[in-house]
Design an enzyme around this catalytic site. Structure first.
Site, PDB file in Angstrom:
ATOM      1  N   ARG A  81      19.453  67.029  18.005  1.00 57.55           N
ATOM      2  CA  ARG A  81      19.205  68.411  17.346  1.00 57.55           C
ATOM      3  C   ARG A  81      20.164  68.448  16.184  1.00 57.55           C
ATOM      4  O   ARG A  81      21.633  67.882  16.579  1.00 57.55           O
ATOM      5  CB  ARG A  81      19.482  69.413  17.966  1.00 57.55           C
ATOM      6  N   TYR A 224      12.892  64.239  15.299  1.00 53.32           N
ATOM      7  CA  TYR A 224      13.173  64.300  16.594  1.00 53.32           C
ATOM      8  C   TYR A 224      12.883  65.578  16.976  1.00 53.32           C
ATOM      9  O   TYR A 224      12.950  66.675  16.582  1.00 53.32           O
ATOM     10  CB  TYR A 224      15.099  64.231  16.610  1.00 53.32           C
ATOM     11  N   LYS A 233      12.434  74.634  20.538  1.00 50.31           N
ATOM     12  CA  LYS A 233      13.676  75.345  20.195  1.00 50.31           C
ATOM     13  C   LYS A 233      13.549  76.562  19.124  1.00 50.31           C
ATOM     14  O   LYS A 233      13.920  77.543  19.251  1.00 50.31           O
ATOM     15  CB  LYS A 233      14.737  74.534  19.910  1.00 50.31           C
ATOM     16  N   HIS A 253      17.116  80.192  27.755  1.00 52.52           N
ATOM     17  CA  HIS A 253      17.167  78.746  27.613  1.00 52.52           C
ATOM     18  C   HIS A 253      17.414  78.416  29.394  1.00 52.52           C
ATOM     19  O   HIS A 253      18.441  78.297  29.712  1.00 52.52           O
ATOM     20  CB  HIS A 253      18.321  78.210  26.790  1.00 52.52           C
ATOM     21  N   SER A 275      22.351  72.306  27.133  1.00 53.06           N
ATOM     22  CA  SER A 275      21.503  70.974  27.062  1.00 53.06           C
ATOM     23  C   SER A 275      21.979  69.941  27.734  1.00 53.06           C
ATOM     24  O   SER A 275      23.278  69.792  27.584  1.00 53.06           O
ATOM     25  CB  SER A 275      21.298  70.653  25.378  1.00 53.06           C
ATOM     26  N   CYS A 277      22.709  69.268  30.684  1.00 49.09           N
ATOM     27  CA  CYS A 277      23.634  69.818  32.056  1.00 49.09           C
ATOM     28  C   CYS A 277      22.642  69.596  33.411  1.00 49.09           C
ATOM     29  O   CYS A 277      23.016  70.204  34.316  1.00 49.09           O
ATOM     30  CB  CYS A 277      24.297  71.002  31.818  1.00 49.09           C
ATOM     31  N   ASP A 300      13.242  74.193  30.800  1.00 48.18           N
ATOM     32  CA  ASP A 300      13.788  74.534  29.908  1.00 48.18           C
ATOM     33  C   ASP A 300      13.892  75.909  29.368  1.00 48.18           C
ATOM     34  O   ASP A 300      14.985  76.384  28.740  1.00 48.18           O
ATOM     35  CB  ASP A 300      13.397  73.571  28.671  1.00 48.18           C
ATOM     36  N   ARG A 392      14.755  60.154  25.506  1.00 46.13           N
ATOM     37  CA  ARG A 392      13.827  61.215  26.150  1.00 46.13           C
ATOM     38  C   ARG A 392      12.617  60.698  26.701  1.00 46.13           C
ATOM     39  O   ARG A 392      12.091  59.763  26.425  1.00 46.13           O
ATOM     40  CB  ARG A 392      13.565  62.212  25.080  1.00 46.13           C
TER      41      ARG A 392
HETATM   42  C1  OXD Z   1      18.117  70.907  24.408  1.00 45.56           C
HETATM   43  C2  OXD Z   1      16.626  70.417  25.037  1.00 45.56           C
HETATM   44  O1  OXD Z   1      18.742  70.257  23.395  1.00 45.56           O
HETATM   45  O2  OXD Z   1      16.271  71.030  25.706  1.00 45.56           O
HETATM   46  O3  OXD Z   1      18.490  71.635  25.072  1.00 45.56           O
HETATM   47  O4  OXD Z   1      16.063  69.320  24.381  1.00 45.56           O
HETATM   48 MN    MN Z   2      17.077  72.917  26.408  1.00 48.02          MN
END
Ligand code: OXD
Ligand code: MN
Length: 615
Positions: A81, A224, A233, A253, A275, A277, A300, A392
């Site tokens: 991102r 991406y 998002k 989130h 993100s 974590c 998410d 990913r």
């Molecule tokens: C983030 C994702 O960046 O979930 O939070 O991809």
């Molecule tokens: Mn996320």
């Protein structure tokens, strides 16, 4: 050129005139070779993936290992991102607030219109009608994404409910979010000369723009996921947070899990983490402690709204997982490892010589040879990473062995507790319980975490990430805090309990003290014990802390002293934290900032007592 003529035979529904007009306008602006309406069918997936394999965008994995699965290698300049290119284009800059980049909507619209003008020449323009949440559900919302990237189409088909059902439900007058995306690389130049496509087209100029007043998304220049799969998002967090503020609900989130205790009592938890974590790991947790079961509802995003009984109900608006691959393996997340057995798109991971994928953490020992995420020969001696740290997997949720039956329920599930967590090597204890909703909001508002590879920029820098929404709140963060306070007032005594958690405390040598992953079930057990009123907590200025003997540590090899250190209040560290929070709160507009949070800070500072740390 056949503009507006749907090519896919299975599209039965004619779009409502508003959608048809928008698609028509965008086709006139971007001038693609053709327009294709996406129906989400298997035939369409097969056709698109075949085309992408022929084009070099996808590599088909060995079907013996990974049936119907593909590897995409992005351009190395388009791997995450782009927060510095993400804009909230509200009329008043103060409505975007100090934590967002802002552009005036009229100026941004002009600039974007120029960038999008003829940006799809030589390409196919895909129209993706989609629903976030089960089609027609009370908590669900509709969108239509236009894109010139077949990779985005295939990924959206995994991540959202796309196609005819959604289009049919979008009758005239039904709200829907227009979401426009282009990779920004036309295949025909200004002189009419056609050029070859590349495997991963993208433009050096990138813009991820949100118009909160008109609830529109324009994304230019990146392929991406977080920048290009606009249901995620951009819609489900940035635009939806604005809708939620206006309509009295919450777009967060957060993962959602269903927890069953040994007594067969069921609890639902929602948890916000920044993100990369470990949200996906927690969402798919396989408890080590006997008798406990954790099932997945979302990994998410959570949309939450008070139900008819006044309790907070949540849905996962997504249909799939866009998870971070490196670090995901049988020991850290066996469930995710099983989920991605097939029908998966992998991005920026390594390709094994046998045609399967690999990344750091997937197996204990690396393959002797592989092709890295950039397409180079790789061996363990290369001294480089085989997979990009933000590599990913994209896969539908129904493939997840731990998926709960309720994950697809339009009414969602009742949330019993909300957890806030970050990557904090010190200060924040393993777990604490807020004494009130207001203290819980304070915990969320003061979250900080080390940055990760999910966004471009420095990794490992501690930054404030309130509610894990720093890059995702679509409006002024102070107003967002106030909305949380207001939701607490609305929910009253039916509000979920709030907890802070931190799996990431380290010792003097920088080693993690808490084993994390499946062992986090022990913290969930304590949280459920608190919900049930079975366990005590020590009241401290930072909330209720566990008594060591009430935390289930059986079978863990962590020393008692070490555990005590991570479940205690570290007073000097918190005195420094309180001072840092005061400074942080000072970055927000006084007139918008909720008084409740200032009162919480005053109370924390007072209860911690004077700072006696020698200077
Ligand atoms: C983030 C994702 O960046 O979930 O939070 O991809
Ligand atoms: Mn996320």
């Amino acid at each position: 050129m056949t503009l507006l003529a749907p090519r896919t035979a299975s599209v039965r529904t004619r779009p409502n005139p508003e959608i048809a007009d928008w698609v028509d306008d965008i086709a006139r602006l971007t001038t693609p070779d053709e327009v294709v309406w996406v129906d989400g069918s298997t035939a369409e997936w097969d056709r698109l993936t075949k085309e992408m394999v022929a084009q070099g965008t996808l590599i088909r994995l060995n079907p013996e290992w990974r049936p119907n699965s593909f590897l995409a290698r992005s351009d190395p300049a388009d791997v995450a991102r782009v927060e510095d290119r993400t804009f909230i284009c509200s009329v008043d800059p103060d409505d975007a607030g100090p934590t967002n980049n802002w552009r005036a909507p009229s100026i941004m619209r002009l600039e974007l219109s120029e960038l999008f003008s003829r940006s799809m020449r030589g390409r196919t323009m895909y129209v993706i009608p989609f629903s976030m949440g089960p089609v027609g559900g009370d908590l669900s919302q509709f969108g239509v994404q236009i894109t010139d990237s077949p990779y985005v189409v295939a990924s959206m088909a995994l991540m959202t409910r796309v196609g005819d059902d959604a289009l049919q439900a979008m009758t005239p007058g039904t709200p829907w979010v227009p979401a426009l995306h282009s990779v920004g690389v036309p295949l025909i130049d200004d002189n009419g000369v056609r050029r070859d496509d590349t495997a991963w087209p993208h433009n050096e100029t990138k813009y991820i723009c949100h118009f909160p007043e008109t609830r529109e998304i324009w994304s230019f220049g990146s392929g991406y996921g977080g920048n290009a799969l606009l249901g995620k998002k951009c819609f489900a967090l940035r635009i939806a947070s604005v809708m939620a503020r206006d309509e009295g609900w919450m777009a967060e989130h957060m993962l959602i899990v269903r927890v069953t205790s040994p007594e067969k009592k069921v609890f639902h938890l929602a948890a916000a983490f920044p993100s990369a974590c470990g949200k996906t790991n927690l969402a798919m947790l396989a408890p080590t402690i006997p008798g406990w079961k954790v099932e997945t509802i979302g990994d998410d995003i959570a949309w939450m709204r008070p139900g008819p009984d006044g309790r907070l109900r949540a849905i996962n608006p997504e249909r799939g997982f866009f998870g971070v691959a490196p670090g995901t393996g049988p020991s850290t997340n066996p469930t995710a490892t099983q989920t991605i057995w097939g029908n998966t798109i992998f991005t920026n991971v390594a390709l094994r010589d046998d045609g399967d994928v690999w990344w750091e953490g997937l197996t204990d020992s690396p393959p002797a040879h592989a092709t890295d995420w950039e397409g180079n020969d790789w061996t363990p001696a290369s001294g480089t990473r085989a997979a990009h740290p933000n590599g990913r997997f994209t896969v539908t949720a129904d493939q997840c062995p731990s998926i709960a039956d309720e994950w697809n329920s339009p009414d969602g599930v009742v949330i019993d507790a909300i957890l806030f967590g970050g990557r904090r090597p010190s200060t924040v204890p393993l777990v604490s319980q807020a004494r009130s909703w207001q203290q819980g909001v304070f915990m969320g508002a003061t979250m900080a975490s080390e940055t990760t590879a999910a966004a471009t920029g420095e990794v490992g820098r501690l930054r404030h990430d309130p509610f894990a929404m720093l890059p995702f709140a679509g409006y002024n963060m102070a107003d967002y805090f106030a909305h949380w306070i207001a939701m607490g007032e609305l929910l009253g005594d039916k509000a979920p309990q709030i907890f802070s958690v931190n799996w990431f405390r380290t010792d003097a040598d920088g080693r993690f003290i808490w084993p994390g992953f499946s062992e986090n079930a022990r913290v969930i057990e304590w949280i459920v014990g608190r919900l049930e009123g079975d366990l005590a907590a020590r009241a401290t200025p930072i909330g209720g802390l566990p008594l060591a003997h009430e935390l289930n540590l059986e079978g863990l090899s962590v020393g008692v002293d070490e555990i005590q250190a991570i479940i205690d209040l570290d007073k000097p560290a918190w005195q420094r934290e309180a001072a840092a929070i005061a400074e942080y709160f000072g970055t927000f507009d006084e007139t918008r900032f909720p008084a409740e949070l200032r009162r919480e800070l005053d109370r924390l500072t007072r209860d911690l007592g004077p700072d006696v740390t020698p200077s």
